[in-house]
Design a protein around this motif. Structure first.
Motif, short mmCIF file in Angstrom:
data_model
loop_
_atom_site.label_atom_id
_atom_site.label_comp_id
_atom_site.label_asym_id
_atom_site.label_seq_id
_atom_site.Cartn_x
_atom_site.Cartn_y
_atom_site.Cartn_z
N ASP A 120 -7.67 6.68 -17.42
CA ASP A 120 -8.94 6.18 -17.99
C ASP A 120 -10.15 6.49 -17.10
O ASP A 120 -11.26 6.11 -17.44
CB ASP A 120 -8.84 4.67 -18.22
CG ASP A 120 -8.67 3.91 -16.91
OD1 ASP A 120 -8.24 4.52 -15.91
OD2 ASP A 120 -8.97 2.70 -16.90
N THR A 122 -12.99 9.02 -15.18
CA THR A 122 -13.69 10.28 -15.42
C THR A 122 -14.64 10.56 -14.25
O THR A 122 -15.37 9.67 -13.82
CB THR A 122 -14.52 10.20 -16.72
OG1 THR A 122 -13.69 9.77 -17.77
CG2 THR A 122 -15.15 11.52 -17.05
N THR A 140 -14.71 4.34 -14.53
CA THR A 140 -13.37 3.82 -14.81
C THR A 140 -13.48 2.41 -15.37
O THR A 140 -14.46 1.69 -15.11
CB THR A 140 -12.49 3.83 -13.54
OG1 THR A 140 -11.18 3.39 -13.88
CG2 THR A 140 -13.06 2.96 -12.46
N ALA A 141 -12.46 2.01 -16.11
CA ALA A 141 -12.43 0.65 -16.65
C ALA A 141 -11.91 -0.32 -15.59
O ALA A 141 -12.30 -1.50 -15.58
CB ALA A 141 -11.54 0.60 -17.89
N ALA A 170 -17.92 1.24 -18.95
CA ALA A 170 -17.06 1.29 -17.77
C ALA A 170 -17.88 1.00 -16.51
O ALA A 170 -19.11 0.89 -16.55
CB ALA A 170 -16.42 2.67 -17.65
#
Length: 180
Positions: A120, A122, A140-141, A170
């Motif tokens: 998840d 990037t 990111t989450a 995020a």
């Protein structure tokens, strides 16, 4: 050499002093120069002046020579200073180029980072300065899961969390440091 008797001393005859030799030379000079025309006090004064003149002239000559050498050294330093500065700049440039060529490329670091990132996460931004320090922004989450994943990779373990901010969907984690 007899037992119980001291050895006779055989000392060479004493050499006359400088003042005695000068007085003897003055007495033997033609033209009436002698004790009658040159009193002993003047001879002593002349000898004292001659004795003092030697070191004073030596010190004065040494000072003149030292001043000349200082002036020459200053002139040479002024002439050579640009060459010394250029050599130092070239040595610094070689050191920086050597460090740059020995470190991993940013592409190789990003490839390692891509393998280590959770599904998840990037990469938003990647930057490397002249000293080799990386600055990464990763969306990111779950920031804790991202940090854990990066610590597992030895080349990325030296990256430190310097901050994070909220984005639309995020968190953007800011990481800085060096990658080995």
């Amino acid at each position: 050499m007899h037992v119980g008797k001291p050895d006779p001393e055989t000392t060479p005859p004493a050499q006359p002093s400088l003042a005695q030799r000068l007085l003897t030379a003055a007495r033997s000079m033609p033209g009436g120069v002698g004790p009658a025309t040159w009193p002993g006090g003047r001879v002593a004064m002349a000898v004292a002046v001659l004795i003092l003149a030697g070191p004073l002239l030596t010190i004065g000559g040494a000072q003149v020579l030292a001043d000349q050498q200082r002036a020459t050294a200053s002139r040479i330093e002024a002439e050579v200073a640009p060459r010394i500065a250029a050599a130092a700049a070239a040595a610094e440039a070689r050191t920086q180029m050597n460090a740059l060529l020995r470190r991993r490329t940013l592409g190789a670091t990003i490839e390692t980072l891509a393998r280590a990132l959770p599904a998840d996460a990037t990469l938003v931004r990647a930057e490397r300065n002249m000293q080799g320090r990386l600055a990464l922004e990763i969306a990111t989450a779950d920031p804790d899961r991202l940090r854990t994943a990066l610590r597992r990779v030895p080349t990325l373990a030296r990256l430190r969390n310097t901050g994070q901010r909220q984005a639309d969907a995020a968190m953007i984690v800011l990481l800085e440091g060096t990658a080995e």
